[in-house]
Write a protein that holds these residues in place. Structure first.
Motif, mmCIF file in Angstrom:
data_model
loop_
_atom_site.group_PDB
_atom_site.id
_atom_site.type_symbol
_atom_site.label_atom_id
_atom_site.label_comp_id
_atom_site.label_asym_id
_atom_site.label_seq_id
_atom_site.Cartn_x
_atom_site.Cartn_y
_atom_site.Cartn_z
ATOM 1 N N VAL A 1 -7.769 1.015 1.285
ATOM 2 C CA VAL A 1 -7.716 -0.552 1.121
ATOM 3 C C VAL A 1 -9.173 -1.178 1.532
ATOM 4 O O VAL A 1 -9.444 -1.147 2.535
ATOM 5 C CB VAL A 1 -6.534 -1.332 2.014
ATOM 6 C CG1 VAL A 1 -6.278 -2.420 1.923
ATOM 7 C CG2 VAL A 1 -5.158 -0.393 1.586
ATOM 8 N N THR A 18 -4.591 6.505 4.876
ATOM 9 C CA THR A 18 -4.943 5.343 4.067
ATOM 10 C C THR A 18 -6.306 4.796 4.727
ATOM 11 O O THR A 18 -5.995 4.753 5.854
ATOM 12 C CB THR A 18 -3.887 4.326 3.882
ATOM 13 O OG1 THR A 18 -2.898 4.740 3.351
ATOM 14 C CG2 THR A 18 -4.488 3.152 3.039
ATOM 15 N N ALA A 76 0.861 -1.231 -0.083
ATOM 16 C CA ALA A 76 0.042 0.066 -0.051
ATOM 17 C C ALA A 76 1.004 1.163 0.158
ATOM 18 O O ALA A 76 0.652 2.198 -0.735
ATOM 19 C CB ALA A 76 -0.892 -0.023 1.129
ATOM 20 N N ALA A 108 -1.721 3.663 -1.901
ATOM 21 C CA ALA A 108 -3.191 3.444 -1.767
ATOM 22 C C ALA A 108 -3.780 4.134 -0.833
ATOM 23 O O ALA A 108 -3.083 4.520 0.289
ATOM 24 C CB ALA A 108 -3.053 1.981 -1.112
ATOM 25 N N LEU A 144 -0.804 0.799 8.164
ATOM 26 C CA LEU A 144 -0.914 1.491 6.981
ATOM 27 C C LEU A 144 -0.344 2.870 7.211
ATOM 28 O O LEU A 144 -0.487 3.174 8.086
ATOM 29 C CB LEU A 144 -2.453 1.524 6.619
ATOM 30 C CG LEU A 144 -3.309 0.208 6.018
ATOM 31 C CD1 LEU A 144 -4.588 0.332 5.983
ATOM 32 C CD2 LEU A 144 -2.231 -0.337 4.878
#
Length: 121
Positions: A94, A115, A86, A91, A111
């Motif tokens: 997710v 995110t 990620a 990203a 993360l």
């Protein structure tokens, strides 16, 4: 590594994960970002299992239809592997399936800031 923003969908070797790809596709279209699909496997014998191979082929075809790139990572620590992927690919969201084991809480802590983690209920 490509830091282009994306929406990331994490799938298991189950055909019903197709719904996650569709959810990710809608989210990516709304956000104007590309879609990526990821499966993390602890062992390299994933495609040696005919049921798993059939499910992965099905999910690959759905990813192709959604204009998404799909990757398989082999790593014994799925949350860390997903978090690294990620971060490497920027990203912004997710998407996971149902979580009854606390996996999503662990993943959220790994993360990158900003995110969004979305669990399909």
């Amino acid at each position: 590594m490509n830091k282009e923003c994306c929406v990331l969908v994490c799938v298991t070797v189950q055909k019903d994960c197709g719904r996650l790809i569709e959810k990710g596709r809608a989210h990516a279209l709304k956000a104007g970002m590309p879609l990526r699909v990821l499966h993390v496997s602890a062992g390299k014998d994933l495609l040696g299992n005919s049921d798993a191979a059939e499910a992965m082929n099905y999910l690959y075809s759905l990813a192709r239809e959604a204009d998404a790139e799909m990757n398989i990572l082999y790593d014994g620590n799925a949350p860390q592997a997903i978090a690294r992927y990620a971060a490497a690919h920027g990203a912004r969201a997710v998407i996971l399936g149902q979580d009854k084991s606390g996996f999503s809480l662990l993943l959220q802590s790994l993360l990158p800031d900003g995110t969004q983690l979305i669990c399909d209920q």
